[in-house]
Scaffold this active site. Sequence first.
Site, PDB file in Angstrom:
ATOM      1  N   LYS A  76       0.817  -1.145   0.094  1.00 30.10           N
ATOM      2  CA  LYS A  76      -0.254   0.026  -0.026  1.00 30.10           C
ATOM      3  C   LYS A  76       1.094   1.234  -0.018  1.00 30.10           C
ATOM      4  O   LYS A  76       1.962   1.477   0.633  1.00 30.10           O
ATOM      5  CB  LYS A  76      -0.845   0.071   1.215  1.00 30.10           C
ATOM      6  CG  LYS A  76      -1.639  -1.308   1.628  1.00 30.10           C
ATOM      7  CD  LYS A  76      -2.464  -1.120   2.592  1.00 30.10           C
ATOM      8  CE  LYS A  76      -3.150  -2.504   3.239  1.00 30.10           C
ATOM      9  NZ  LYS A  76      -2.086  -3.338   4.002  1.00 30.10           N
ATOM     10  N   HIS A 109      -3.413   3.518   0.841  1.00 38.36           N
ATOM     11  CA  HIS A 109      -3.733   3.143   2.073  1.00 38.36           C
ATOM     12  C   HIS A 109      -5.107   3.955   2.812  1.00 38.36           C
ATOM     13  O   HIS A 109      -5.677   3.183   3.478  1.00 38.36           O
ATOM     14  CB  HIS A 109      -2.451   3.305   3.164  1.00 38.36           C
ATOM     15  CG  HIS A 109      -2.388   2.374   3.914  1.00 38.36           C
ATOM     16  ND1 HIS A 109      -1.172   1.818   4.678  1.00 38.36           N
ATOM     17  CD2 HIS A 109      -3.384   1.717   5.182  1.00 38.36           C
ATOM     18  CE1 HIS A 109      -1.358   0.994   5.454  1.00 38.36           C
ATOM     19  NE2 HIS A 109      -2.605   0.994   5.759  1.00 38.36           N
TER      20      HIS A 109
HETATM   21  N1  LIG Z   1      -5.694  -0.906   5.362  1.00 33.53           N
HETATM   22  C1  LIG Z   1      -5.637  -0.613   6.710  1.00 33.53           C
HETATM   23  O1  LIG Z   1      -5.700   0.454   7.382  1.00 33.53           O
HETATM   24  C2  LIG Z   1      -5.426  -1.810   7.681  1.00 33.53           C
HETATM   25  C3  LIG Z   1      -5.275  -1.661   9.206  1.00 33.53           C
HETATM   26  C4  LIG Z   1      -5.555  -2.619   9.991  1.00 33.53           C
HETATM   27  C5  LIG Z   1      -4.894  -3.876   9.682  1.00 33.53           C
HETATM   28  N2  LIG Z   1      -4.757  -4.144   8.272  1.00 33.53           N
HETATM   29  C6  LIG Z   1      -4.400  -5.442   7.618  1.00 33.53           C
HETATM   30  O2  LIG Z   1      -5.464  -6.556   8.295  1.00 33.53           O
HETATM   31  C7  LIG Z   1      -4.651  -7.447   8.942  1.00 33.53           C
HETATM   32  C8  LIG Z   1      -5.297  -8.137   9.956  1.00 33.53           C
HETATM   33  O3  LIG Z   1      -5.855  -6.954  11.014  1.00 33.53           O
HETATM   34  P1  LIG Z   1      -5.112  -6.830  12.509  1.00 33.53           P
HETATM   35  O4  LIG Z   1      -3.788  -7.291  12.645  1.00 33.53           O
HETATM   36  O5  LIG Z   1      -5.185  -5.314  12.601  1.00 33.53           O
HETATM   37  O6  LIG Z   1      -6.078  -7.508  13.442  1.00 33.53           O
HETATM   38  P2  LIG Z   1      -6.564  -9.025  13.401  1.00 33.53           P
HETATM   39  O7  LIG Z   1      -6.284  -9.901  12.340  1.00 33.53           O
HETATM   40  O8  LIG Z   1      -8.263  -8.745  13.748  1.00 33.53           O
HETATM   41  O9  LIG Z   1      -6.106  -9.356  15.128  1.00 33.53           O
HETATM   42  C9  LIG Z   1      -4.768  -9.594  15.148  1.00 33.53           C
HETATM   43  C10 LIG Z   1      -4.536  -9.955  16.727  1.00 33.53           C
HETATM   44  O10 LIG Z   1      -5.242 -11.043  17.169  1.00 33.53           O
HETATM   45  C11 LIG Z   1      -4.466 -11.911  17.873  1.00 33.53           C
HETATM   46  N3  LIG Z   1      -4.861 -13.288  17.165  1.00 33.53           N
HETATM   47  C12 LIG Z   1      -4.825 -13.679  16.012  1.00 33.53           C
HETATM   48  N4  LIG Z   1      -5.461 -14.864  15.630  1.00 33.53           N
HETATM   49  C13 LIG Z   1      -5.803 -15.356  16.885  1.00 33.53           C
HETATM   50  C14 LIG Z   1      -6.726 -16.467  17.441  1.00 33.53           C
HETATM   51  N5  LIG Z   1      -6.843 -17.579  16.648  1.00 33.53           N
HETATM   52  N6  LIG Z   1      -7.112 -16.455  18.754  1.00 33.53           N
HETATM   53  C15 LIG Z   1      -6.884 -15.365  19.567  1.00 33.53           C
HETATM   54  N7  LIG Z   1      -5.992 -14.397  18.998  1.00 33.53           N
HETATM   55  C16 LIG Z   1      -5.596 -14.182  17.743  1.00 33.53           C
HETATM   56  C17 LIG Z   1      -3.195 -11.640  17.286  1.00 33.53           C
HETATM   57  O11 LIG Z   1      -2.230 -11.918  18.464  1.00 33.53           O
HETATM   58  P3  LIG Z   1      -1.052 -12.834  18.095  1.00 33.53           P
HETATM   59  O12 LIG Z   1      -0.192 -12.251  16.905  1.00 33.53           O
HETATM   60  O13 LIG Z   1      -0.191 -12.767  19.495  1.00 33.53           O
HETATM   61  O14 LIG Z   1      -1.343 -14.370  17.759  1.00 33.53           O
HETATM   62  C18 LIG Z   1      -3.471 -10.258  17.089  1.00 33.53           C
HETATM   63  O15 LIG Z   1      -3.065  -9.490  18.585  1.00 33.53           O
HETATM   64  C19 LIG Z   1      -3.364  -6.636   9.390  1.00 33.53           C
HETATM   65  O16 LIG Z   1      -2.321  -7.304   9.805  1.00 33.53           O
HETATM   66  C20 LIG Z   1      -3.015  -5.720   7.889  1.00 33.53           C
HETATM   67  O17 LIG Z   1      -2.717  -6.634   6.865  1.00 33.53           O
HETATM   68  C21 LIG Z   1      -5.167  -3.233   7.280  1.00 33.53           C
END
Ligand SMILES: NC(=O)c1ccc[n+]([C@@H]2O[C@H](COP(=O)([O-])OP(=O)(O)OC[C@H]3O[C@@H](n4cnc5c(N)ncnc54)[C@H](OP(=O)(O)O)[C@@H]3O)[C@@H](O)[C@H]2O)c1
Length: 282
Positions: A76, A109
């Site tokens: 992005k 982004h």
């Molecule tokens: N475009 C944007 O503005 C934007 C903004 C935010 C995110 N994103 C993208 O979306 C992706 C995902 O979103 P996100 O990283 O914000 O949040 P998410 O995937 O909703 O959640 C990640 C969190 O949940 C925990 N987790 C993951 N799997 C789990 C499970 N099975 N059981 C319990 N806890 C679990 C992880 O901890 P651990 O790592 O300790 O397991 C981490 O703290 C990002 O990595 C990014 O690529 C994009």
Amino acid sequence: MTAVPTITLNDGTRIPQLGFGVFQIPPAETHEAVTRALEVGYRHIDTAEMYRNEAQVGTAVAASGLDRDEVFLTSKLNNGFHRPDDARRAFDRTLAALGTDHVDLFLIHWPLPTLYEGDFVSTWEALVEFHRDGRARSVGVSNFQTAHLDRLAAETDHVPSVNQIEVHPYLTNDTVREHARAMGIVIEAWSPIAQGAVLDDPEIGKIAAAHGRTPAQVVLRWHLQRGDVVFPKTVNPERMRENFDLFSFELADDEMAAITGLDRGERGRTGPNPDVFDHVPD
Ligand SMILES: NC(=O)c1ccc[n+]([C@@H]2O[C@H](COP(=O)([O-])OP(=O)(O)OC[C@H]3O[C@@H](n4cnc5c(N)ncnc54)[C@H](OP(=O)(O)O)[C@@H]3O)[C@@H](O)[C@H]2O)c1
């Protein structure tokens, strides 16, 4: 290995519906995390210049032994580079950091409607150039609201292939979702488990128990059945496997509706509101 379904985008390319996100994975841990994710079977990685870990994503893909074409790579454009010449230089840097001659998907982004004299249209036209010269197989946007999408449709001749927005049971974001989908834009749901905030919800717990699944699996399955693309983030290999194991159970219509019914609207939003977000990282 489980076959992850693909969705055909409006430009004819196909995106794996389930991928792996690397937001908030420190650069020093990213090579290892992406390596483990590729071992589990993920073939779609979502990064961004803002995450400071594009290079480590690139080295992990290169070291995996997989062909470049077997892995769908998204990055992005960072918020400081919306002027077209800056976007061109930033895109060159992204390709160099990832160590590839093309990305599968490149996104604006954030729309930043209060910056750059409100001009995200010329930024979008720069991304369309990258698509036309073949270095971005698909191009899209992230965090675009309905008015932002309408403006691109009115002022340019290229509809984004995806809109990556915050979506989870506490913010179903259905107004933007439905508007984008009606335009032929695929939704990518970011923070699909609300960074863990929805996992203790009693309704989700009840449905998970009924299926002998975890709350995370039920929520990710809900997204898939809604037709959205997801890429949960975890650094834990156990959870990588858990989050990948979504294809041998199905939620019933009433379970889908019960999860959708948990929507809290704007109160459920965990990230910034795209209408006012104006942060430009150093
Ligand atoms: N475009 C944007 O503005 C934007 C903004 C935010 C995110 N994103 C993208 O979306 C992706 C995902 O979103 P996100 O990283 O914000 O949040 P998410 O995937 O909703 O959640 C990640 C969190 O949940 C925990 N987790 C993951 N799997 C789990 C499970 N099975 N059981 C319990 N806890 C679990 C992880 O901890 P651990 O790592 O300790 O397991 C981490 O703290 C990002 O990595 C990014 O690529 C994009």
